[in-house]
Every structure is written in structure tokens, then in C-alpha cells.
Scaffold this active site. Structure first.
Site, PDB file in Angstrom:
ATOM      1  N   ASP A 171      14.061  40.982  70.946  1.00 54.77           N
ATOM      2  CA  ASP A 171      14.161  42.401  71.324  1.00 54.77           C
ATOM      3  C   ASP A 171      12.890  42.771  72.093  1.00 54.77           C
ATOM      4  O   ASP A 171      11.776  42.612  71.577  1.00 54.77           O
ATOM      5  CB  ASP A 171      14.294  43.249  70.055  1.00 54.77           C
ATOM      6  CG  ASP A 171      14.608  44.710  70.344  1.00 54.77           C
ATOM      7  OD1 ASP A 171      14.443  45.143  71.495  1.00 54.77           O
ATOM      8  OD2 ASP A 171      15.017  45.418  69.398  1.00 54.77           O
TER       9      ASP A 171
ATOM     10  N   HIS B  44      12.404  45.872  73.598  1.00 53.71           N
ATOM     11  CA  HIS B  44      12.261  47.325  73.760  1.00 53.71           C
ATOM     12  C   HIS B  44      10.979  47.807  73.074  1.00 53.71           C
ATOM     13  O   HIS B  44      10.746  47.501  71.916  1.00 53.71           O
ATOM     14  CB  HIS B  44      13.456  48.047  73.141  1.00 53.71           C
ATOM     15  CG  HIS B  44      14.745  47.724  73.832  1.00 53.71           C
ATOM     16  ND1 HIS B  44      15.562  46.707  73.413  1.00 53.71           N
ATOM     17  CD2 HIS B  44      15.330  48.265  74.915  1.00 53.71           C
ATOM     18  CE1 HIS B  44      16.618  46.647  74.213  1.00 53.71           C
ATOM     19  NE2 HIS B  44      16.504  47.594  75.130  1.00 53.71           N
TER      20      HIS B  44
ATOM     21  N   SER C 283      18.204  41.218  66.689  1.00 56.64           N
ATOM     22  CA  SER C 283      16.901  41.011  66.040  1.00 56.64           C
ATOM     23  C   SER C 283      16.973  41.251  64.520  1.00 56.64           C
ATOM     24  O   SER C 283      15.964  41.190  63.838  1.00 56.64           O
ATOM     25  CB  SER C 283      15.794  41.834  66.696  1.00 56.64           C
ATOM     26  OG  SER C 283      15.987  43.185  66.484  1.00 56.64           O
TER      27      SER C 283
END
Lengths: 376, 212
Positions: free
Chosen positions: B96, B98, B149
Site C-alpha cells: 500500500d 497511500h 495490505s
């Protein structure tokens, strides 16, 4: 057990028109990342090969017995993710083979670009400038654009062979969302608070383009429903005066323009809209479908909007990835009993089918959606 | 004057706030100036809780606080070490990338007096475990926007349990892909999609309100 009396299209439209269908229409938002997991493909394969992405979606549809509506008919892959206006990291390129593609939150549109957008329009700025800022060095843009046309044609032909309603061949992101994605959320929020005049001028220009583009596409494809997306404007992010001035005002313009052409707009609304749901009651009855992602309270939304607008959703990605089939089944039953009892609901996933979905949970969603009412 | 700086931050008067801060940084005690900024962030948090402020104001005040901290940093270093309320290790796990939500949370946590070890995004479980061993935080926070995740978070948590470190910290998870199922799956102590709610939880942890 089946007592179906409507075809897929009639069933979907009954829900949109706020009538009680023969049973709840089922329409999971099965994009390539979820379809890959459901069909045993890697994320790398579906993210980098549009044909394989479409094949994964078709195979998932066939494998799980099909469903009533496949509203996003063109698979989202390495090509059309560019149209988010953001840099993208792809599995097999920057990410591991089985990690889904992800966008990079980065200020790719600069403050000075607002003037270009206001003067020349978003589409011109995007095609002649932004696209080249965000493209990967290996991307051949003319080739990618041709590939999109090919895959749209193929998707059109393949879905026509299946018993499902495929209404959305036109769509766009809300102009507010485009600016938030491309300026990056924090920079765009600074613009809204510290230099709002330039944002408003850009939105004034962009919203007219969105309306024209969507109507033109709808006319060219014979669609009846247009897909629109917003993930960053609701009460989770902004106070109501900001929402009203920079999002709602433009949304009303878009919805009214489409509605006057007989087009329904299907709004993909991620994050929580709990504080904004009551605004949608001001829209013409039956003019939009609101697709929530599991973070908006759909049960409260039903109380506010029931009998006025069709809702869509909202089995949460975490439930689909970590829950048990009976958890999914129970949630879908609750949606049917508390939201769909008088129509006005299209059953879907919250956002897209997640990349970590458990296949048995997907089966539970589709099967419960199709059979629960007839089993009672 | 002190109230003015605090209020300028709360009211998001960015230019006046930064101008006054730069001016005072050369003349006054930097710890005192930083405390005024922290007080501003507390007021922003209170307004958020009352529903008067939204994530937008949290982000913008957080950005101002971040800029203020950078301006004050050299003066703070000269004046000696800061005292922290507690320690947080923060990570977005493998797969992930982000960082937006995590970064907002990290800024707010720093503004509330926490020492934050932000490990970034796409972090392997072993890196989380090593950092937990090293700094023994009060709180370990996972940020998560995609479902793939979940497994790396689970892996890190199980390793922390095996190492006997789990009892010594509170595990929190936040982000758009998380809900009660995620909390249960990870055996976490707390889950939220709301950064300010997460800060309140951390304050309760270090305030001894969760020691039952």
C-alpha cells in the site's frame, strides 16, 4: 426457488424508478483488480493487458452465475487509469505482481495551470499537457488511446452476448474531484480556502465541459445512464458552505442538464456522505442513483431519500475480504429487509470488488442478492 | 500576543501566522512559541469534535503547524530536547503506497506532543517489528487504504505478539479500507477512519485512561 418475472433491464429500471422489482437487482462493481482475484489471475496481468482485464471480468461474471447489471463495462487498466490525471504505479512495473495498481498523490497540476484551464478548457489542457506529465516513460500515448477504442468495441460485443444490463458507456469525474486529484488534496484545499476565486472560475469552465462531454458520449453510445464519480467532496472532508459553493452547485447543474436529456446519472460516492445526504433530496425524483461505499450510513440514507432516489451499495470491502460468507449473507439480507423492502436499491459492493476478496464471500453476495427474497 | 498567534492558526490566517511566527522566532523562547501553536491545534481538534471544523481545517492547520515546526526547529535544537507525551510508531504496510491519511495523522500527533516515528509507505513487517523493539512505543498505528495490505498488517502483528511486545503497546488501525472486521482480524485495540478520533484515543492511552 426462482420466481423471476422481469428481465435484467426491467429489474434495474424498476429500482431506479423507485418501484418494487420482482427481486433486488444485483450489480457488484467488478473491476479488473477484484476480477483477477476471483479468476486466479495476477494483478500484473490485468493491470497491464486490457484484453486480459476484460477477460477476467467476463470470466468472473460467467463463473459466479452472472448478475443483473454491469454498469462499468470498460475495464479500468493501465490505460484509463491515466484519465484520473495522476501518476500511476503498476504491478509488474513499480509494484509486485500481485499488488493492485495505485495512484500517487502528487501535485501534478500547478497553481499557474489554473489559468490554462480557465482559458483553454480542461480537455485541451489534459490531452495536450497533463497527460504527458503523468504518463510513464514507456507509455506510447497515441497507441494507448487506440487501444481504449479497441477494448471498448470488444467489451460492447462481449457484454451483448450475456444476460446482463450494461448501461454506462459514458462517464466522467466531477470537476471538483479532478482538481483535487491532480492538484493533490492538500494543495487543492489550500486553493479553496486561500484563493477561492480561481477555483471557482476553473470549475465554471470545467463543469460545462463535463456536461457537454457526457451528453455527447451518451448520444453516441445510446446509453441511458451516465457514470459520475466523486470521492473527496462530502462532509467527511469539507464544511457545508464549501460543499455548497464548490460541489453541490455544480452537481445540480450536471444532474439537471443530464436529466433534461432523459439521462440518469449514477454517482459513485466514496467516503462518508452522512452530513450531505439530505441535499440530494432537492434533486428531481428518480434522476440519480447514489452508489455508496459502505462508509455512508445507507440505512439512514434510505430514511432520508427512500421513495425519492435509488440507492446502490454497499457491502464494505473489509467485510468482503475478511468476513465469513454468513457475515456477507447477513448483511445483504439486512440491506434487502431495511433498504430494498419497497424497491429503490441496487445491490453492489462498497466501491469496487476489492483485490483481496474471498471468492466465497463474493458468491454469498451474488447468491443472497438473487435468492433471499424468493426464499422467504 | 500569545493568544494572537494561537488564534491566527485556529482561524487559518496563513500569511499573518507565518509572518508573526518568523518574526518572533528570532527573539523569543521557541518552546513557548511552539506551545502556542500546539494550543492552536488543540482548539482546532476541539472544534472538529464539536462538528464545527472538518478534515479540511485539520489538514490546513496541520500544514501550518508543520511549517511552524520547520521554522522553529533550529531554535529548538539550540534550546535543548523537547518533552513528549508519548511515542507512536506509524506505518502503511507492504503493498500500500497511500500516504495522505497517514501523513495527516502524523502531523496531528506531533502537534499534540507525541514523538512520531513515521516509517512511511510500503513498509515490510520486519521493519515495523524492528522499530517497535527499538523505541517501545505506547502506540503502534497502521494506516490502510487497500485490502491487500490486510495480510502484511496481520504478519507484523503476529510477529510483534511472538516477540512478546504486543502487551506493551496499543495497536490502532485506520484508513478507508478498515472497519470493525479489520480491527477484529488484527486483534487491534482501536479502529477509525477519523484522524482526530485517532488522536483522542492516543491521548487516552498516554493519559492512563485505558489501563484497565
Amino acid at each position: 426457488m426462482s420466481r423471476e418475472t422481469m428481465n435484467v433491464e426491467e429489474r434495474v429500471w424498476a429500482a431506479i424508478n423507485l418501484e418494487k422489482p420482482d427481486r433486488l437487482p444485483v450489480a457488484p462493481d467488478c473491476q479488473p483488480a477484484g476480477a483477477a482475484k476471483l479468476t486466479g489471475r495476477t494483478q500484473s496481468v490485468v493491470a497491464n493487458d486490457p484484453e486480459e482485464a476484460l477477460n477476467a471480468e467476463l470470466e468472473a461474471f460467467d463463473k459466479y452465475g452472472g448478475w443483473d447489471m454491469y454498469h462499468m463495462a470498460v475495464p479500468s487498466t493501465n490505460i484509463n487509469t491515466l484519465f484520473l490525471g495522476m501518476k500511476v504505479k503498476l504491478p509488474g512495473r513499480e509494484l509486485l505482481d500481485n499488488e493492485p495498481y495505485q495512484v500517487v498523490e502528487e501535485e501534478v497540476v500547478k497553481l499557474e495551470d489554473y489559468n490554462n484551464i480557465i482559458e483553454g478548457g480542461w480537455q485541451n489542457f489534459f490531452m495536450n499537457d497533463l497527460l504527458y506529465r503523468i504518463a510513464h516513460e514507456s507509455d506510447n500515448i497515441p497507441e494507448l488511446i487506440n487501444k481504449i477504442q479497441e477494448i471498448v468495441q470488444k467489451a460492447f460485443q462481449e457484454w451483448a452476448k450475456r444476460d446482463t444490463y450494461v448501461p454506462c458507456w459514458a462517464g466522467d469525474l466531477h470537476p471538483f474531484f479532478k482538481l483535487s486529484l491532480t492538484r493533490s488534496m492538500i494543495k487543492f484545499t489550500e486553493d479553496l480556502y486561500y484563493r477561492p476565486e480561481i477555483v471557482e472560475k476553473a470549475l465554471d469552465r470545467m463543469v460545462q465541459e463535463t456536461i457537454k462531454t457526457v451528453i455527447d458520449k451518451v448520444r453516441a453510445t445510446g446509453s441511458k445512464i451516465a457514470w459520475l464519480c466523486e470521492e473527496r467532496a462530502g462532509g467527511f472532508f469539507y464544511p457545508l458552505p464549501i460543499f455548497e459553493k464548490y460541489w453541490w452547485k455544480y452537481t445540480v447543474q450536471i444532474v439537471d442538464a443530464l436529466w433534461s436529456e432523459g439521462i440518469i446519472s449514477l454517482w459513485h460516492l466514496d467516503t462518508s456522505w452522512d452530513k450531505n445526504v439530505h441535499y440530494f433530496k432537492k434533486l428531481p425524483k428518480g434522476s440519480v442513483i447514489l452508489h455508496f461505499d459502505g462508509t455512508t450510513d445507507i440505512f439512514a440514507a434510505k430514511k432520508e431519500l427512500g421513495g425519492h432516489l435509488c440507492l446502490m451499495g454497499d457491502v464494505h470491502p473489509s467485510l468482503l475480504s475478511l468476513g465469513k460468507p454468513e457475515d456477507v449473507e447477513n448483511y445483504v439480507k439486512r440491506l434487502i429487509d431495511e433498504v430494498s423492502y419497497d424497491g429503490g436499491l441496487i445491490l453492489s459492493t462498497g466501491c469496487n470488488v476489492p483485490a483481496a476478496i474471498k471468492p466465497d464471500n463474493f458468491k454469498a453476495l451474488v447468491d443472497t442478492g438473487k435468492n433471499y427474497e424468493f426464499s422467504k | 500576543m500569545a493568544e494572537q498567534l494561537t488564534n491566527l492558526l485556529v482561524d487559518l490566517k496563513n500569511e499573518k501566522f507565518l509572518s508573526q511566527l518568523k518574526d518572533r522566532a528570532t527573539k523569543e523562547d521557541p518552546v513557548k512559541i511552539l506551545d502556542e501553536c500546539k494550543r492552536g491545534m488543540e482548539i482546532v481538534g476541539e472544534r472538529f469534535e464539536k462538528g464545527e471544523y472538518f478534515l479540511a481545517e485539520l489538514m490546513l492547520s496541520g500544514q501550518l503547524f508543520k511549517e511552524a515546526s520547520a521554522i522553529l526547529e533550529p531554535y529548538l535544537l539550540e534550546s535543548g530536547a523537547q518533552e513528549y507525551r508519548g511515542t507512536i510508531v506509524l506505518a502503511t504496510l507492504k503493498g500500500d503506497i497511500h500516504d495522505l491519511g497517514k501523513d495527516i495523522f502524523a502531523t496531528l500527533a506531533r502537534a499534540h506532543g507525541f514523538e512520531v516515528h513515521d516509517l512511511g509507505v510500503d513498509v515490510p513487517a520486519s521493519t515495523v517489528v524492528d522499530k517497535v523493539k527499538e523505541v517501545q512505543p505506547n502506540i503502534l498505528g497502521y494506516s490502510c487504504l487497500i485490502t491487500t495490505s490486510f495480510e502484511p498488517m496481520k504478519e507484523a502483528t503476529e510477529e510483534i505478539e511472538r516477540e512478546g511486545l504486543r502487551e506493551k503497546l496499543k495497536l490502532t488501525v485506520g484508513g478507508g479500507a478498515t472497519d470493525e472486521f479489520t480491527k477484529k482480524y488484527l486483534n487491534a485495540d482501536f479502529q477509525t477512519t477519523d484522524a482526530a478520533e485517532g488522536i483522542n484515543y492516543c491521548l487516552k492511552v498516554v493519559g492512563g485512561e485505558l489501563n484497565e
